[in-house]
Design an enzyme around this catalytic site. Structure first.
Site, mmCIF file in Angstrom:
data_model
loop_
_atom_site.group_PDB
_atom_site.id
_atom_site.type_symbol
_atom_site.label_atom_id
_atom_site.label_comp_id
_atom_site.label_asym_id
_atom_site.label_seq_id
_atom_site.Cartn_x
_atom_site.Cartn_y
_atom_site.Cartn_z
ATOM 1 N N HIS A 246 57.581 -5.207 61.174
ATOM 2 C CA HIS A 246 57.739 -6.559 60.707
ATOM 3 C C HIS A 246 59.216 -6.816 60.562
ATOM 4 O O HIS A 246 60.116 -6.172 60.787
ATOM 5 C CB HIS A 246 57.215 -6.358 59.132
ATOM 6 C CG HIS A 246 55.733 -6.315 58.908
ATOM 7 N ND1 HIS A 246 55.088 -7.397 59.339
ATOM 8 C CD2 HIS A 246 54.912 -5.510 58.628
ATOM 9 C CE1 HIS A 246 53.838 -7.002 58.961
ATOM 10 N NE2 HIS A 246 53.651 -5.963 58.501
ATOM 11 N N CYS A 296 57.901 -9.399 63.017
ATOM 12 C CA CYS A 296 56.861 -10.144 62.373
ATOM 13 C C CYS A 296 57.434 -10.732 61.140
ATOM 14 O O CYS A 296 58.636 -10.301 60.546
ATOM 15 C CB CYS A 296 55.686 -9.322 62.048
ATOM 16 S SG CYS A 296 56.008 -7.885 61.149
#
Length: 425
Positions: A246, A296
């Protein structure tokens, strides 16, 4: 699907969009395993009959080796044999790829005298031979590099190319953060293990020593990065860092974005890159440092815009589709430095490839992994024997941009000084 079949579908797409009757196709397409019910419903929601036909032909390219012959069979079974015959004709009419000529060393005469210090190459083929290739700068170069690109013979002086001769040619450190702490409030990155396996396989094939690190906190990632940067790379020719995690947008000066550890804490991308620059990692000075980031956290979804061109659509999502992106913001103000000195700049020989354009999401499927990594690995497998890295990244951008209903476009920050070719088996 074979390339000849892909091209036949692309060349036949205008006629298929105009004439294809899609309604009779849905049931046999599902029964014969080319598409799932969910995928059929998504195709049916694409709009008019022509829009459905166009999306079907685009997605068909991604459905495996048997997709083309099965599709032809279904066309004939549904009374559309004329379209099947048209596709077969276009498939069989494709030209054969060019043959690599015989490359042999010859002596070159300079100012009427033979040169004993260098060799040039002459390309001899069935159509005739080319004369000795002159130096583009009027000087003798030790080595010339030849390869075919899109049917053309490309000649480069070795001084224009990073030399990868060591075995292994370098280290490749892969961070694969899948499961995050509850306090981080970050979701599990389903499908990331698929990416990781593909990357490990391809970089091992390219003669890298691959180091895999899974589910590390931010500080643990920093320790691993510092450990790699502090190694002696003198006997190696390259270094690669891949990050699957992420991410978030943060203020930055050089490289956008930040990566999340499994604890949710952030590491700025520019901090990661700078561990390996010419000042902090002397044994990698003048050597390529490559960073591939599947980050992400972005939430802008791009539906794209309508264009009229005959290009391959790569993918409609076939399973559970998740966003996997990092929104970035360009820095404001003039950050140019006024002067340079007679040495290599600190950030030279660095390339950072991002999975998505600033501000937008990138996509990941549980069964197949992320679009970016899947496409990157496919392009490397198909093209690395003949094309340099930047050329291949353009192909990756084009291929990913053509996939799905929602859109995604990768990009890179390039500070390489030469062309980079992977060491292929």
């Amino acid at each position: 699907m074979e390339e000849a079949q892909r091209r036949a579908l692309r060349r036949g797409r205008p006629q298929l969009v105009a004439e294809l009757r899609v309604a009779p196709l849905w049931e046999p397409l599902e029964e014969r395993g080319l598409f799932t019910r969910t995928m059929i419903e998504e195709l049916q929601s694409a709009g008019s009959r022509g829009d459905q036909a166009r999306q079907l032909i685009i997605d068909l390219e991604t459905r495996g080796k048997q997709a083309f012959p099965i599709f032809l069979s279904i066309l004939r079974d549904t009374g559309q044999g004329g379209l099947a015959d048209m596709l077969m004709e276009k498939c069989q009419a494709l030209p054969a790829p060019p043959q690599l000529p015989d490359l042999r060393p010859v002596e070159l005469e300079v100012h009427g005298e033979k040169s004993n210090s260098s060799e040039y190459f002459r390309a001899n083929s069935s159509t005739g031979g080319a004369a000795g290739i002159p130096s583009p700068w009027g000087i003798i170069c030790e080595v010339w590099i030849f390869f075919f690109l899109d049917g053309c013979l490309v000649v480069l002086c070795a001084c224009q190319v990073y030399q990868l001769k060591a075995k292994p040619c370098g280290h490749c450190l892969v961070f694969n953060n899948v499961t995050f702490s509850r306090d981080s409030k970050l979701s599990t990155r389903n499908g990331s293990d698929v990416d990781c396996e593909k990357l490990e396989k391809i970089f091992k094939a390219f003669s890298f020593n691959v180091l895999m690190k899974r589910d590390l906190k931010a500080q643990e990632m920093i320790v691993e990065l510092q450990k790699l940067a502090q190694q002696d790379h003198s006997a190696l020719d390259c270094c690669v860092v891949v990050i699957l995690s992420h991410g978030r947008q943060v203020s930055h000066i050089q490289f956008p974005g930040a990566i999340c550890g499994t604890d949710g804490n952030l590491i700025p991308v520019e901090k990661i890159v700078n561990y390996f620059n010419g000042s902090n990692c002397p044994s990698l000075r003048g050597k390529p440092k490559l960073f591939f980031i599947q980050a992400c956290g972005g939430d802008q979804k791009d539906r794209g815009f309508v264009v009229n061109y005959d290009a391959p659509g790569k993918e409609a999502p076939g399973g559970s589709l998740e966003s996997d992106a990092n929104p970035f913001q360009a820095p404001q103000g003039n950050l140019d430095q006024p002067d340079a000195v007679a040495c290599l700049p600190t950030p030279s020989d660095i390339l950072v490839s991002y999975s998505t354009f600033p501000g937008y999401v990138s996509w990941r499927e549980e069964s197949r992994g992320s679009w970016y990594v899947e496409t990157l690995v496919n392009v490397l497998q198909q093209c690395a024997h003949a094309e340099d890295l930047l050329s291949m990244l353009v192909k990756v951008t084009d291929a990913v941009a053509d996939r799905g209903i929602y859109k995604q476009v990768p990009g890179c920050f390039n500070f390489l000084r030469k062309k980079f070719f992977f060491m292929c088996p």
